[in-house]
Motif scaffolding. Sequence first.
Motif, mmCIF file in Angstrom:
data_model
loop_
_atom_site.group_PDB
_atom_site.id
_atom_site.type_symbol
_atom_site.label_atom_id
_atom_site.label_comp_id
_atom_site.label_asym_id
_atom_site.label_seq_id
_atom_site.Cartn_x
_atom_site.Cartn_y
_atom_site.Cartn_z
ATOM 1 N N TYR A 194 -27.413 2.050 -0.201
ATOM 2 C CA TYR A 194 -26.964 2.391 1.141
ATOM 3 C C TYR A 194 -27.456 3.765 1.566
ATOM 4 O O TYR A 194 -27.638 4.655 0.732
ATOM 5 N N MET A 222 -26.160 6.612 4.213
ATOM 6 C CA MET A 222 -25.134 7.075 5.149
ATOM 7 C C MET A 222 -25.766 8.179 5.976
ATOM 8 O O MET A 222 -26.403 9.088 5.420
ATOM 9 N N ASN A 282 -25.343 10.915 9.241
ATOM 10 C CA ASN A 282 -24.614 11.654 10.276
ATOM 11 C C ASN A 282 -25.648 12.099 11.302
ATOM 12 O O ASN A 282 -26.715 12.595 10.934
ATOM 13 N N TYR A 323 -28.551 -2.700 9.596
ATOM 14 C CA TYR A 323 -27.469 -1.853 10.077
ATOM 15 C C TYR A 323 -26.122 -2.509 9.775
ATOM 16 O O TYR A 323 -25.908 -3.660 10.125
ATOM 17 N N VAL A 329 -23.156 -0.314 10.219
ATOM 18 C CA VAL A 329 -22.343 0.438 11.175
ATOM 19 C C VAL A 329 -23.285 1.342 11.948
ATOM 20 O O VAL A 329 -24.167 1.963 11.361
ATOM 21 N N THR A 345 -18.958 8.409 16.033
ATOM 22 C CA THR A 345 -18.088 8.601 14.886
ATOM 23 C C THR A 345 -16.642 8.380 15.318
ATOM 24 O O THR A 345 -16.175 9.028 16.248
ATOM 25 N N TRP A 369 -14.817 15.221 10.346
ATOM 26 C CA TRP A 369 -16.161 14.651 10.280
ATOM 27 C C TRP A 369 -16.995 15.434 11.271
ATOM 28 O O TRP A 369 -16.673 15.473 12.461
ATOM 29 N N PHE A 384 -22.401 8.086 13.601
ATOM 30 C CA PHE A 384 -22.453 7.689 12.198
ATOM 31 C C PHE A 384 -23.199 6.363 12.088
ATOM 32 O O PHE A 384 -23.000 5.470 12.906
ATOM 33 N N VAL A 385 -24.059 6.272 11.087
ATOM 34 C CA VAL A 385 -24.806 5.041 10.828
ATOM 35 C C VAL A 385 -24.704 4.739 9.332
ATOM 36 O O VAL A 385 -24.813 5.647 8.504
ATOM 37 N N LEU A 386 -24.500 3.476 8.999
ATOM 38 C CA LEU A 386 -24.512 3.021 7.610
ATOM 39 C C LEU A 386 -25.540 1.910 7.509
ATOM 40 O O LEU A 386 -25.447 0.903 8.214
ATOM 41 N N LEU A 387 -26.544 2.127 6.659
ATOM 42 C CA LEU A 387 -27.624 1.169 6.468
ATOM 43 C C LEU A 387 -27.537 0.569 5.070
ATOM 44 O O LEU A 387 -27.145 1.249 4.120
ATOM 45 N N GLU A 388 -27.926 -0.694 4.960
ATOM 46 C CA GLU A 388 -27.998 -1.343 3.652
ATOM 47 C C GLU A 388 -29.441 -1.760 3.407
ATOM 48 O O GLU A 388 -30.089 -2.324 4.295
#
Length: 102
Positions: free
Chosen positions: A4, A6, A8, A35, A37, A41, A49, A54-58
């Motif tokens: 992942y 993460m 900012n 993607y 998330v 934020t 925070w 905010f982005v969360l990639l897999e």
Amino acid sequence: MPAYVMVNVDVLDEEAALAYAPVAQRSILDHGGRYLVAGPTPEPVEGTWDSSRFVLLEFPDMARIREWYDSPEYRRAREIREGKVRVSLLFAEGAPPEGFVS
């Protein structure tokens, strides 16, 4: 095992962000990322925070993340955002289904 990224994000120049986003997105998708998330934020449940987005990639694995990050496509995206979009990245390997291993 999935890995992942993460992210900012703080946009300092909206026009630069609009140029950066599609180049970064294409590079992520072309390297097997997806993607999970992405957006403003949300209000933190605890603590603070310090970014507005905010982005969360897999990715399939950590090797694929490294390929993406070092790719000419993503280097181009970084050049576009330089000094105009502040990005912090954290790479992490996924945990096995049973949870943390000591």
